[in-house]
Design a protein around this motif. Structure first.
Motif, mmCIF file in Angstrom:
data_model
loop_
_atom_site.group_PDB
_atom_site.id
_atom_site.type_symbol
_atom_site.label_atom_id
_atom_site.label_comp_id
_atom_site.label_asym_id
_atom_site.label_seq_id
_atom_site.Cartn_x
_atom_site.Cartn_y
_atom_site.Cartn_z
ATOM 1 N N MET A 114 -20.066 63.759 92.838
ATOM 2 C CA MET A 114 -19.856 62.798 93.912
ATOM 3 C C MET A 114 -20.958 62.954 94.960
ATOM 4 S SD MET A 114 -16.372 62.269 96.018
ATOM 5 C CE MET A 114 -16.405 61.692 97.659
ATOM 6 N N GLU A 115 -21.512 61.834 95.378
ATOM 7 C CA GLU A 115 -22.598 61.846 96.356
ATOM 8 C C GLU A 115 -22.076 62.230 97.744
ATOM 9 O OE1 GLU A 115 -25.615 58.624 98.274
ATOM 10 O OE2 GLU A 115 -25.218 58.470 96.128
ATOM 11 N N LYS A 116 -22.856 63.021 98.424
ATOM 12 C CA LYS A 116 -22.492 63.462 99.778
ATOM 13 C C LYS A 116 -22.473 62.259 100.727
ATOM 14 C CE LYS A 116 -25.565 65.721 102.263
ATOM 15 N NZ LYS A 116 -26.434 66.751 102.823
ATOM 16 N N ASP A 117 -21.458 62.180 101.545
ATOM 17 C CA ASP A 117 -21.350 61.125 102.551
ATOM 18 C C ASP A 117 -21.973 61.638 103.846
ATOM 19 O OD1 ASP A 117 -20.656 59.229 104.441
ATOM 20 O OD2 ASP A 117 -18.551 59.144 103.868
ATOM 21 N N ILE A 118 -23.233 61.310 104.058
ATOM 22 C CA ILE A 118 -23.961 61.840 105.203
ATOM 23 C C ILE A 118 -23.364 61.367 106.522
ATOM 24 C CG2 ILE A 118 -25.748 60.044 105.244
ATOM 25 C CD1 ILE A 118 -26.151 63.836 106.048
ATOM 26 N N TRP A 119 -22.836 60.148 106.559
ATOM 27 C CA TRP A 119 -22.248 59.662 107.802
ATOM 28 C C TRP A 119 -21.017 60.480 108.174
ATOM 29 C CZ3 TRP A 119 -25.464 57.418 110.662
ATOM 30 C CH2 TRP A 119 -26.411 56.527 110.151
ATOM 31 N N GLN A 120 -20.194 60.804 107.183
ATOM 32 C CA GLN A 120 -19.016 61.631 107.462
ATOM 33 C C GLN A 120 -19.436 63.027 107.896
ATOM 34 O OE1 GLN A 120 -15.639 60.450 107.278
ATOM 35 N NE2 GLN A 120 -15.451 62.280 108.558
ATOM 36 N N GLU A 121 -20.463 63.557 107.248
ATOM 37 C CA GLU A 121 -20.955 64.883 107.614
ATOM 38 C C GLU A 121 -21.469 64.905 109.056
ATOM 39 O OE1 GLU A 121 -24.072 68.360 106.160
ATOM 40 O OE2 GLU A 121 -23.875 66.549 104.945
ATOM 41 N N LEU A 122 -22.244 63.892 109.430
ATOM 42 C CA LEU A 122 -22.752 63.816 110.803
ATOM 43 C C LEU A 122 -21.604 63.650 111.794
ATOM 44 C CD1 LEU A 122 -25.884 61.563 110.239
ATOM 45 C CD2 LEU A 122 -25.889 63.978 110.893
ATOM 46 N N TYR A 123 -20.660 62.792 111.461
ATOM 47 C CA TYR A 123 -19.497 62.593 112.317
ATOM 48 C C TYR A 123 -18.746 63.915 112.512
ATOM 49 C CZ TYR A 123 -15.026 60.828 114.015
ATOM 50 O OH TYR A 123 -13.887 60.622 114.754
ATOM 51 N N ASP A 124 -18.496 64.615 111.412
ATOM 52 C CA ASP A 124 -17.767 65.884 111.480
ATOM 53 C C ASP A 124 -18.509 66.926 112.309
ATOM 54 O OD1 ASP A 124 -15.786 64.756 109.897
ATOM 55 O OD2 ASP A 124 -16.444 65.761 108.055
ATOM 56 N N LYS A 125 -19.835 66.992 112.168
ATOM 57 C CA LYS A 125 -20.636 67.947 112.956
ATOM 58 C C LYS A 125 -20.545 67.623 114.449
ATOM 59 C CE LYS A 125 -22.649 70.474 109.719
ATOM 60 N NZ LYS A 125 -22.357 71.884 109.544
ATOM 61 N N ALA A 126 -20.587 66.332 114.778
ATOM 62 C CA ALA A 126 -20.454 65.940 116.183
ATOM 63 C C ALA A 126 -19.056 66.281 116.694
ATOM 64 C CB ALA A 126 -20.752 64.453 116.353
ATOM 65 N N ARG A 127 -18.036 66.012 115.898
ATOM 66 C CA ARG A 127 -16.652 66.317 116.313
ATOM 67 C C ARG A 127 -16.457 67.810 116.568
ATOM 68 N NH1 ARG A 127 -12.160 62.575 116.193
ATOM 69 N NH2 ARG A 127 -11.109 64.429 116.960
ATOM 70 N N GLU A 128 -17.176 68.648 115.830
ATOM 71 C CA GLU A 128 -17.063 70.102 116.024
ATOM 72 C C GLU A 128 -17.462 70.537 117.429
ATOM 73 O OE1 GLU A 128 -19.299 72.211 113.026
ATOM 74 O OE2 GLU A 128 -18.148 71.287 111.393
ATOM 75 N N VAL A 129 -18.393 69.819 118.056
ATOM 76 C CA VAL A 129 -18.852 70.204 119.397
ATOM 77 C C VAL A 129 -18.258 69.334 120.503
ATOM 78 C CG1 VAL A 129 -20.971 71.307 118.579
ATOM 79 C CG2 VAL A 129 -21.014 68.870 119.210
ATOM 80 N N LEU A 130 -17.502 68.299 120.116
ATOM 81 C CA LEU A 130 -16.828 67.444 121.094
ATOM 82 C C LEU A 130 -15.748 68.272 121.774
ATOM 83 C CD1 LEU A 130 -16.636 64.454 122.097
ATOM 84 C CD2 LEU A 130 -14.805 64.175 120.413
ATOM 85 N N ASN A 131 -15.908 68.517 123.063
ATOM 86 C CA ASN A 131 -14.999 69.406 123.779
ATOM 87 C C ASN A 131 -15.105 69.121 125.277
ATOM 88 O OD1 ASN A 131 -13.402 71.501 124.676
ATOM 89 N ND2 ASN A 131 -14.953 73.073 124.360
ATOM 90 N N PRO A 132 -14.422 68.075 125.754
ATOM 91 C CA PRO A 132 -14.507 67.740 127.179
ATOM 92 C C PRO A 132 -14.051 68.905 128.047
ATOM 93 C CG PRO A 132 -13.359 66.030 125.938
ATOM 94 C CD PRO A 132 -13.525 67.199 125.018
#
Length: 134
Positions: free
Chosen positions: A1-19
């Protein structure tokens, strides 16, 4: 299965999302961004909002991280808002990205995660004033 780069980028951003409150003058982490460099590396950053307007957006923070690591060309950008939605870069970020490289107009920006809808930077900042200087 091909890697979903958009999901990966989204997930990486969510990891640091911390108001959070840094001080009475600085709030940070309400928006997070992940960028994919042309070399295939991912860099993240969060917004830093200050009382004196000297802060920076998440996208520019991620770009600063990329530049710190010796790269300056972007392939893809994701910005994640506090509610988990994705959004377009502000005008200052668009301009900043355009000035990085002669091919910056081709940067892909995610505007809808579910539909995987993207736009190119040139669609958000047409007829850019600096094009002829490259």
């Amino acid at each position: 299965m091909e890697k979903d780069i958009w999901q990966e980028l989204y997930d990486k951003a969510r990891e640091v999302l911390n108001p959070r409150t840094i001080s009475p003058f600085i709030m940070a982490g309400g928006v997070a961004s992940a960028i994919l460099s042309r070399n295939g590396n991912i860099y993240v950053g969060v917004c830093i909002d200050t009382a004196s307007t000297l802060g920076m957006c998440a996208e520019r923070n991620a770009i600063a991280n990329m530049i710190t690591h010796g790269e300056s060309q972007i392939d893809k950008v994701v910005a994640v808002m506090e509610d988990g939605s994705v959004g377009s870069p502000c005008g200052a970020c668009r301009e900043y990205m355009m000035q990085l490289d002669k091919d910056s107009s081709e940067i892909e920006i995610l505007v809808d995660l579910r539909e995987r809808k993207t736009v190119k930077l040139k669609e958000l900042i047409p007829d850019w004033w600096g094009k002829s200087q490259f």
